[in-house]
Design an enzyme around this catalytic site. Structure first.
Site, short mmCIF file in Angstrom:
data_model
loop_
_atom_site.label_atom_id
_atom_site.label_comp_id
_atom_site.label_asym_id
_atom_site.label_seq_id
_atom_site.Cartn_x
_atom_site.Cartn_y
_atom_site.Cartn_z
N LYS A 57 1.20 -12.43 7.89
CA LYS A 57 0.11 -11.65 7.32
C LYS A 57 -0.41 -12.47 6.15
O LYS A 57 0.21 -12.55 5.10
CB LYS A 57 0.59 -10.27 6.86
CG LYS A 57 -0.52 -9.46 6.19
CD LYS A 57 0.01 -8.16 5.60
CE LYS A 57 -1.09 -7.40 4.86
NZ LYS A 57 -0.59 -6.17 4.20
N THR A 109 0.82 -1.21 0.00
CA THR A 109 0.00 0.00 0.00
C THR A 109 0.85 1.25 0.00
O THR A 109 0.41 2.31 -0.45
CB THR A 109 -0.96 -0.02 1.20
OG1 THR A 109 -1.72 -1.23 1.15
CG2 THR A 109 -1.90 1.15 1.19
N ILE A 152 -3.32 -6.49 9.45
CA ILE A 152 -2.58 -5.36 8.88
C ILE A 152 -3.48 -4.83 7.77
O ILE A 152 -3.65 -5.46 6.74
CB ILE A 152 -1.20 -5.76 8.38
CG1 ILE A 152 -0.33 -6.22 9.56
CG2 ILE A 152 -0.53 -4.59 7.65
CD1 ILE A 152 1.05 -6.69 9.17
N ARG A 180 -0.93 -11.13 -5.72
CA ARG A 180 0.12 -10.26 -6.25
C ARG A 180 1.38 -11.03 -6.62
O ARG A 180 2.11 -10.63 -7.52
CB ARG A 180 0.47 -9.16 -5.24
CG ARG A 180 -0.63 -8.11 -5.10
CD ARG A 180 -0.19 -6.97 -4.19
NE ARG A 180 -1.22 -5.96 -4.05
CZ ARG A 180 -1.38 -4.90 -4.84
NH1 ARG A 180 -0.56 -4.73 -5.85
NH2 ARG A 180 -2.34 -4.03 -4.62
#
Length: 294
Positions: A164, A47, A206, A140
């Protein structure tokens, strides 16, 4: 590692219209999250547009956020990639004096086997001076880190303390929760599943949307960890529309549109990303009005 229980937020890197880093906006964002219940801050994650931020800019971001934070919240730094040697080198040459943990993404593009993923993180664990949070995001990376590989790493290296998990796969979350070592943390990387994971025994999230709505999102996660499902889902249902919208085009264009609407930062992103469309910006503004945020 109690400092990573609850809501961490994957901070954006705010840019000015000329795409230089907007440090005034970054200060507003950090202060906003500290004031509204976020438990820790993650620097230079997906991000944060880490792939288009230079090495020198990354150092400047860490230095600036450290200065603003003044030790009030734990800081996690993203260091990852698909060149294991380069990742190890970066870890060896990074100043971690103000950093509490490392978030390291599973290797992307190369599509390694599970053994390749294991050996990659083994090399990182052997040099890392801070606790490591593994990051699995197959959407991703085009490569899923299996629960077996994640938990093999957790059992073999004491400094690998969390994952995560962002595969948007409920079964994979449950398998991790079912078989994890007692003190290993399962953190959601999927905002839409974060509450369900917390209620099932996860340790938090997260988050992307959490940095825009830290008071509501962090309270929802705290309620989830405490098992207070009814109260937590009351918040979850209110946040569902805006959470869905921010990922409808790409991340972080969506969250930057939200933060722009909240007058925290500009919507600018660096290529190959482009700003959210005018249509999405309006949808986001309307959703925020419903939440009483604009």
């Amino acid at each position: 590692m109690t400092k990573f229980i609850g809501t961490g937020v994957a901070l954006i890197t705010p840019f000015n219209a000329d795409l230089s880093i907007d440090y005034d906006a970054l200060e507003r964002l950090v202060e906003y999250n500290i004031a509204n219940g976020t438990e820790y801050l993650v620097i230079s994650g997906t991000t944060g547009e880490s792939v288009t931020v230079t090495a020198e800019e990354k150092k400047q971001l860490v230095s600036f956020i450290t200065k603003v934070n003044k030790g009030r919240l734990p800081l996690v730094l993203g260091i990852g990639g698909n060149n294991t040697t380069n990742v190890v080198s970066e870890i060896k040459t990074t100043d971690f004096s103000a950093i509490d943990g490392i978030l390291s993404v599973s290797p992307y593009y190369s599509k390694p086997t599970q053994e390749g993923i294991y050996q990659h993180f083994k090399a990182i664990a052997e040099v890392a001076p801070k606790p490591i949070i593994l990051y699995n995001v197959p959407g991703r990376t085009s490569s899923n880190m299996s629960p077996e590989t994640t938990l093999r790493l957790a059992r073999d290296f004491d400094n690998i303390i969390a994952v995560k998990e962002a595969g948007n796969n409920v079964h994979q979350y449950l398998e991790l929760l079912r078989t994890k070592p007692k003190d290993f943390l399962i953190l959601s990387g999927d905002d839409d599943l974060a509450l369900s994971v917390a209620l099932a025994g996860g340790s938090g999230v997260i988050s992307v949307i959490g940095q825009a709505l830290p008071k509501e999102f962090s309270e929802m996660i705290r309620l989830g960890i405490a098992g207070r499902a009814k109260e937590a889902y009351d918040i979850h249902f209110k946040l569902m529309p805006i959470t869905g919208l921010i990922f409808s085009e790409n991340n972080p264009a969506g969250i930057k549109a939200v933060l722009s609407s909240l007058n925290i930062s500009k919507p600018s992103v660096r290529l190959p990303l482009v700003q959210a469309t005018d249509y999405l910006k309006k949808e986001i503004a309307d959703a925020l009005k419903i939440l009483g945020k604009s």
